[in-house]
Motif scaffolding. Structure first.
Motif, PDB file in Angstrom:
ATOM      1  N   ARG A  36       8.076   5.323 -21.716  1.00 26.23           N
ATOM      2  CA  ARG A  36       7.387   5.411 -22.869  1.00 26.23           C
ATOM      3  C   ARG A  36       6.235   6.712 -23.212  1.00 26.23           C
ATOM      4  O   ARG A  36       6.106   7.120 -24.178  1.00 26.23           O
ATOM      5  CB  ARG A  36       6.366   4.148 -22.705  1.00 26.23           C
ATOM      6  CG  ARG A  36       7.106   2.784 -22.980  1.00 26.23           C
ATOM      7  CD  ARG A  36       6.029   1.676 -22.932  1.00 26.23           C
ATOM      8  NE  ARG A  36       6.656   0.314 -23.062  1.00 26.23           N
ATOM      9  CZ  ARG A  36       7.215  -0.358 -21.961  1.00 26.23           C
ATOM     10  NH1 ARG A  36       6.937   0.176 -20.598  1.00 26.23           N
ATOM     11  NH2 ARG A  36       7.868  -1.507 -22.198  1.00 26.23           N
ATOM     12  N   THR A  40       6.124   9.318 -26.337  1.00 21.79           N
ATOM     13  CA  THR A  40       4.750   9.414 -26.629  1.00 21.79           C
ATOM     14  C   THR A  40       4.803  10.951 -26.781  1.00 21.79           C
ATOM     15  O   THR A  40       4.244  11.575 -27.764  1.00 21.79           O
ATOM     16  CB  THR A  40       3.828   9.014 -25.896  1.00 21.79           C
ATOM     17  OG1 THR A  40       3.803   7.452 -25.722  1.00 21.79           O
ATOM     18  CG2 THR A  40       2.340   9.361 -26.641  1.00 21.79           C
ATOM     19  N   ARG A  46       2.559  11.430 -32.549  1.00 24.64           N
ATOM     20  CA  ARG A  46       1.980  10.418 -31.561  1.00 24.64           C
ATOM     21  C   ARG A  46       0.835  10.901 -30.695  1.00 24.64           C
ATOM     22  O   ARG A  46       0.617  10.293 -29.587  1.00 24.64           O
ATOM     23  CB  ARG A  46       3.221   9.699 -30.690  1.00 24.64           C
ATOM     24  CG  ARG A  46       4.378   9.621 -31.548  1.00 24.64           C
ATOM     25  CD  ARG A  46       5.390   8.641 -30.680  1.00 24.64           C
ATOM     26  NE  ARG A  46       6.791   8.435 -31.527  1.00 24.64           N
ATOM     27  CZ  ARG A  46       7.774   9.222 -31.397  1.00 24.64           C
ATOM     28  NH1 ARG A  46       8.112  10.242 -30.596  1.00 24.64           N
ATOM     29  NH2 ARG A  46       8.915   8.756 -32.062  1.00 24.64           N
ATOM     30  N   HIS A  49      -1.512   7.921 -29.388  1.00 16.85           N
ATOM     31  CA  HIS A  49      -0.942   7.285 -28.313  1.00 16.85           C
ATOM     32  C   HIS A  49      -1.560   8.015 -26.939  1.00 16.85           C
ATOM     33  O   HIS A  49      -1.536   7.027 -25.817  1.00 16.85           O
ATOM     34  CB  HIS A  49       0.701   6.832 -28.106  1.00 16.85           C
ATOM     35  CG  HIS A  49       1.077   6.069 -29.470  1.00 16.85           C
ATOM     36  ND1 HIS A  49       1.066   4.827 -29.526  1.00 16.85           N
ATOM     37  CD2 HIS A  49       1.340   6.698 -30.692  1.00 16.85           C
ATOM     38  CE1 HIS A  49       1.526   4.285 -30.692  1.00 16.85           C
ATOM     39  NE2 HIS A  49       1.780   5.416 -31.311  1.00 16.85           N
ATOM     40  N   PHE A  52      -5.331   7.640 -26.421  1.00 14.20           N
ATOM     41  CA  PHE A  52      -5.979   6.567 -26.313  1.00 14.20           C
ATOM     42  C   PHE A  52      -5.110   5.453 -25.321  1.00 14.20           C
ATOM     43  O   PHE A  52      -5.313   4.219 -25.140  1.00 14.20           O
ATOM     44  CB  PHE A  52      -6.350   5.555 -27.451  1.00 14.20           C
ATOM     45  CG  PHE A  52      -7.242   6.199 -28.493  1.00 14.20           C
ATOM     46  CD1 PHE A  52      -8.441   5.771 -28.348  1.00 14.20           C
ATOM     47  CD2 PHE A  52      -6.748   7.074 -29.427  1.00 14.20           C
ATOM     48  CE1 PHE A  52      -9.650   6.354 -29.208  1.00 14.20           C
ATOM     49  CE2 PHE A  52      -7.805   7.506 -30.352  1.00 14.20           C
ATOM     50  CZ  PHE A  52      -9.070   7.283 -30.082  1.00 14.20           C
ATOM     51  N   TRP A  53      -4.204   6.101 -24.638  1.00 12.89           N
ATOM     52  CA  TRP A  53      -3.319   5.431 -23.521  1.00 12.89           C
ATOM     53  C   TRP A  53      -2.625   4.126 -24.008  1.00 12.89           C
ATOM     54  O   TRP A  53      -2.371   3.305 -23.259  1.00 12.89           O
ATOM     55  CB  TRP A  53      -4.120   5.200 -22.349  1.00 12.89           C
ATOM     56  CG  TRP A  53      -5.095   6.160 -21.988  1.00 12.89           C
ATOM     57  CD1 TRP A  53      -6.399   6.790 -22.384  1.00 12.89           C
ATOM     58  CD2 TRP A  53      -4.642   7.300 -20.901  1.00 12.89           C
ATOM     59  NE1 TRP A  53      -6.450   7.855 -21.771  1.00 12.89           N
ATOM     60  CE2 TRP A  53      -5.749   8.369 -20.943  1.00 12.89           C
ATOM     61  CE3 TRP A  53      -3.205   7.620 -20.220  1.00 12.89           C
ATOM     62  CZ2 TRP A  53      -5.729   9.325 -20.057  1.00 12.89           C
ATOM     63  CZ3 TRP A  53      -3.462   8.706 -19.095  1.00 12.89           C
ATOM     64  CH2 TRP A  53      -4.501   9.553 -19.202  1.00 12.89           C
ATOM     65  N   SER A  54      -2.127   4.250 -25.162  1.00 15.46           N
ATOM     66  CA  SER A  54      -1.559   2.949 -25.654  1.00 15.46           C
ATOM     67  C   SER A  54      -0.094   2.923 -25.334  1.00 15.46           C
ATOM     68  O   SER A  54       0.413   1.752 -25.268  1.00 15.46           O
ATOM     69  CB  SER A  54      -1.514   3.188 -27.368  1.00 15.46           C
ATOM     70  OG  SER A  54      -0.696   4.210 -27.756  1.00 15.46           O
ATOM     71  N   TRP A  55       0.380   3.878 -24.545  1.00 11.19           N
ATOM     72  CA  TRP A  55       1.758   3.745 -24.080  1.00 11.19           C
ATOM     73  C   TRP A  55       1.802   2.748 -22.980  1.00 11.19           C
ATOM     74  O   TRP A  55       2.741   2.609 -22.334  1.00 11.19           O
ATOM     75  CB  TRP A  55       2.256   5.119 -23.764  1.00 11.19           C
ATOM     76  CG  TRP A  55       1.426   6.047 -22.753  1.00 11.19           C
ATOM     77  CD1 TRP A  55       0.524   6.711 -23.213  1.00 11.19           C
ATOM     78  CD2 TRP A  55       1.618   6.106 -21.430  1.00 11.19           C
ATOM     79  NE1 TRP A  55      -0.118   7.465 -22.179  1.00 11.19           N
ATOM     80  CE2 TRP A  55       0.820   7.142 -20.991  1.00 11.19           C
ATOM     81  CE3 TRP A  55       2.339   5.793 -20.530  1.00 11.19           C
ATOM     82  CZ2 TRP A  55       0.402   7.528 -19.707  1.00 11.19           C
ATOM     83  CZ3 TRP A  55       2.162   6.097 -19.227  1.00 11.19           C
ATOM     84  CH2 TRP A  55       1.376   6.901 -19.071  1.00 11.19           C
ATOM     85  N   LYS A  57      -0.017   0.188 -22.856  1.00 11.86           N
ATOM     86  CA  LYS A  57      -0.330  -1.224 -23.186  1.00 11.86           C
ATOM     87  C   LYS A  57       0.807  -2.442 -22.736  1.00 11.86           C
ATOM     88  O   LYS A  57       0.195  -3.379 -22.474  1.00 11.86           O
ATOM     89  CB  LYS A  57      -0.482  -1.411 -24.668  1.00 11.86           C
ATOM     90  CG  LYS A  57      -0.786  -2.662 -25.239  1.00 11.86           C
ATOM     91  CD  LYS A  57      -1.134  -2.618 -26.845  1.00 11.86           C
ATOM     92  CE  LYS A  57      -1.358  -4.149 -27.381  1.00 11.86           C
ATOM     93  NZ  LYS A  57      -1.595  -3.970 -28.939  1.00 11.86           N
TER      94      LYS A  57
END
Length: 828
Positions: A36, A40, A46, A49, A52-55, A57
């Motif tokens: 991921r 990203t 992206r 992502h 905010f470190w959404s990868w 999640k």
């Protein structure tokens, strides 16, 4: 009956193969998801992502719901994969270029990204200082609008968030580059270690190679992990100087900054001391790692002969010698780290003291922004800079050791000594030696005046008394010895070597033969039959050749190990087969079976070039050529003694154990594997572990109590100084300038905080390791094969985790209790 058994065996084997295919299919379905992080980073759209470190999640949600397993982890990005890193470094000439130059050249783009992240981190810090200054000035100005105050508070919160985000991104980026560099060095060292000649064993041993992989490469990771902080600290210190000169007068700022050259000189001195201590510790660590390796791989022998106590005493003594150097290093580290805790107080003392003595005004509007700036400068001049000096000197020594190792493996004579004549495709499988002299070390010849010509597809016997150089001759053909004089040509032939002492590793019976080569069912079955391994497979239970073999073949006999090693050599389709006494570990009847099926004129290798080293001369009457060795030379006048050969012929009445097993029905099988997968029994640590860690001081629980008291006193003095400064600044201008009582009390509190911080640093960095006894815990475990230790896990525990936690923990404990600043732990 035989056909029925063969049919039944075929059906069982087909079922096992079907099960294996099914398991591989399930494994393919459950393999790791694509990266991921790579997805990203594939486009700037992206960026959200990334910030905010959404990868992360999906894996965080999985970890919240249940315990994570290996397949929950994402695959590594392509740029971080080991093969990618190997391709990046493999093209360099390591013998003529240092590791510093190679890393700087190859990873320059990665390092530039780290520098940019450091600059971003620096700008976030400066923004926070500027907004804080504006907020303080607005508070002191009674005419300031309340909305303006709210605006500055919101901006301050946003600047803190920005600083936090920039710091996390900088730390992640620098850590990723550091790990990438370490992995690249690890794979290069590993590849070169595989190509080491046996003649290099006098210059480097297993312990040194393990230390290179586990310790020296880690020094590079530590250095480049701190690059972002070092870049930000240098730039931030320069910018803060101009900002502080704007807030207060330049003269007091210069007095405070005058401490920076003193700190740097001290750090240069400590850096040199760290390097000297590291050199001593590296030598001790190499010896200890070699002893650990010998103990781990010989633990069964140690248990059998009841040598646990002597081995423990030996390793304990080595560890004591190593700890002496570590303690010596820790004393310097304690003084070096003391700068971090006393830097804020010293900067405040020098700046505010000079301003008070020179008559410059001290107000709330200019003192508290300076204190905040000093907190940032403390991380710069007393954290990142000394840490960089220490890690740079350690990495410099590590680079020197890695360069020496890489230079050893790439000498020109090692590469071309065995192929000095023109190669001919049609002559593959032939060997020609012309007046060849070989040595293991220092040009002292072990084999001399060798004139040899082996034609393709022939059987060559090699005989001679013990110690005459038979195995050395095979090593010379393989290129493992130094060619002093003469010429050797193998016409670029491929070799397959069956060693006298076979190497068996922890894996399935099949993979010990295949070595991860492509599986050819017919070839595999022919090899199994030729090496008489059928019965051994039937005794392994329903798992057949998929049964697990323990480390060093702990659940195999000597004869079984020899036949597995021979089967591994036979499975490879090579031009030349070098067989180093493969029949010595089996009885005569089994040896005849193996010779006829493998080596003889009707055997599996009948059309291949075979060099058979043996003392059982009855097998050499079919040989096309016999080489007699004596004192490292070919004795052309010697001949086979026929009477001696007849005395060695097997007794016809003698019954072979393996033959009896072939004729009888196989006995009941033990289907329980000796090795099980490693699972997490309990993912929580006991409180007793934390108690042992917190009391890991020389004086135990009393030392912990004293440390806590010193920490509390240090915080009392430090917070009291700040509080008294606020009282002092509330006084009138005349009282602040001419009443020394407030200044003396403030400076006294600062000095008290300095003393407490020095004592905490000296006490907290005193090394004490709860390691004694752990090295022989495994050796003291008695029992059968079912308690066979995993040598890889044990060695990784001893070489990687044996000292790191104990070295960094005292400082971690002090940092967790202290409320000031941040400091990244280091590892020895």
């Amino acid at each position: 009956m035989i056909r029925t058994n063969m049919k039944q065996e075929s059906n069982e084997r087909q079922a096992l193969l079907d099960d294996e295919k099914t398991s591989h299919s399930i494994h393919d379905q459950n393999r790791r998801a694509s990266s991921r992080l790579e997805w990203t980073e594939s486009t700037w759209f992206r960026l959200f992502h990334i910030l905010f470190w959404s990868w992360l999640k999906p894996i965080l949600l999985s970890g919240y719901k249940r315990q994570l397993i290996e397949n929950d982890l994402d695959d590594s990005p392509l740029i971080d994969k080991t093969l990618t890193l190997l391709e990046r470094l493999q093209s360099y000439d390591w013998s003529s270029t240092t590791s510093w130059m190679i890393i700087r050249k190859e990873f320059m783009k990665d390092l530039i990204s780290v520098y940019l992240m450091g600059i971003l981190f620096c700008m976030a810090d400066i923004t926070q200082v500027l907004v804080f200054c504006q907020l303080i000035w607005s508070i002191t100005d009674k005419q300031t609008s309340i909305y303006r105050l709210y605006l500055y508070i919101i901006l301050l919160l946003l600047s803190i968030i920005l600083q936090s985000m920039a710091e996390r991104q900088a730390v992640f980026c620098s850590n990723r580059v550091g790990i990438r560099i370490r992995n690249a060095l690890n794979i290069i060292i590993y590849i070169r270690a595989l190509s080491l000649k046996s003649t290099s064993s006098e210059k480097i041993n297993t312990g040194q190679i393990l230390n290179l992989i586990t310790s020296d490469t880690f020094k590079f990771e530590e250095l480049y992990t701190n690059l972002a902080g070092l870049t930000a600290s240098i730039l931030e210190t320069i910018i803060l100087f101009g900002l502080l000169c704007w807030i207060i007068h330049p003269i007091p700022v210069l007095c405070g900054y005058a401490l920076c050259p003193i700190f740097i000189l001290i750090q240069i001195y400590f850096g040199r001391k760290f390097r000297q201590c590291r050199e001593i510790a590296a030598v001790c660590s190499d010896k200890r790692m070699q002893a650990y390796s010998e103990f781990i791989y010989g633990c069964h022998t140690v248990k059998m002969y009841n040598w646990e106590k002597p081995m423990e005493n030996r390793i304990v003594q080595m560890r004591k010698n190593e700890l002496e150097s570590i303690r010596y290093t820790s004393r310097f580290r304690a003084f070096n780290r003391t700068q971090y805790f006393i830097s804020t107080q010293l900067l405040s003392l020098a700046t505010f003291g000079s301003a008070w003595l020179l008559g410059y005004p001290l107000t709330i509007a200019n003192t508290f922004p300076l204190i905040m700036a000093f907190a940032f400068m403390r991380d710069n001049i007393a954290c990142w800079v000394p840490l960089a000096f220490e890690k740079f000197n350690e990495a410099k020594l590590a680079s020197k050791r890695i360069h020496a190792f890489m230079h050893l493996t790439v000498k020109q004579e090692h590469q071309s000594s065995t192929n000095t004549l023109l190669s001919n495709q049609k002559q593959k499988g032939s060997i020609v030696m012309s007046n060849a002299w070989f040595s293991w070390q220092n040009d002292i010849s072990c084999l001399s005046s060798l004139n040899l010509s082996v034609e393709k597809g022939t059987l060559v016997g090699i005989v001679g008394p013990v110690g005459c150089g038979k195995s050395s001759l095979l090593a010379a053909i393989l290129g493992e010895m130094n060619l002093i004089e003469g010429q050797v040509n193998t016409y670029h032939s491929s070799f397959s070597y069956a060693a006298q002492s076979p190497w068996i590793f922890a894996d399935t019976f099949r993979n010990n033969i295949l070595l991860n080569r492509p599986y050819d069912a017919q070839r595999y079955r022919d090899v199994i039959d030729a090496c008489c391994l059928n019965v051994d497979l039937s005794r392994l239970g329903s798992c057949d050749d998929l049964a697990i073999i323990g480390d060093n073949g702990v659940n195999l006999s000597g004869g079984q190990k020899a036949r597995v090693g021979l089967a591994r050599a036979l499975y490879d389709d090579a031009d030349i087969y070098l067989l180093d006494d493969p029949l010595s570990a089996v009885d005569r009847t089994v040896a005849e079976h193996i010779y006829e099926r493998c080596i003889g004129s009707n055997g599996l290798l009948k059309n291949k070039t075979r060099l058979l080293l043996t003392h059982q001369t009855q097998f050499l009457f079919e040989a096309d050529q016999i080489i007699f060795l004596s004192h490292g030379q070919i004795d052309k006048e010697d001949r086979l003694d026929e009477n001696f050969t007849r005395q060695n012929e097997p007794d016809k009445k003698q019954t072979s154990v393996l033959t009896t097993m072939l004729e009888d029905n196989p006995p009941e099988c033990d289907e329980q594997s000796i090795i099980t997968d490693e699972i997490s029994v309990n993912d929580r640590s006991n409180w007793s572990l934390y108690y042992d860690l917190f009391t890991a001081l020389p004086s135990g629980i009393c030392g912990l109590c004293v440390l806590i008291v010193l920490l509390l006193l240090g915080e009392i003095f430090n917070d009291g100084a700040n509080y008294w400064l606020s009282i002092w600044l509330k006084q009138s201008k005349i009282d602040r300038q001419f009443s020394p009582k407030y200044a003396y009390i403030y400076f006294g509190l600062i000095i008290g905080a300095l003393v407490m911080d020095i004592l905490v640093s000296l006490m907290g960095d005193t090394p004490h390791y709860p390691w004694r006894g752990c090295q022989c815990q495994r050796g003291g475990e008695r029992g059968g094969h079912c308690h066979c230790p995993d040598h890889g896990k044990m060695e990784n525990t001893y070489c990687r985790y044996g000292g790191n936690h104990w070295i960094c923990f005292p400082f971690s404990r002090r940092r967790s209790i202290s409320s000031e600043g941040s400091y990244d732990n280091d590892h020895e």
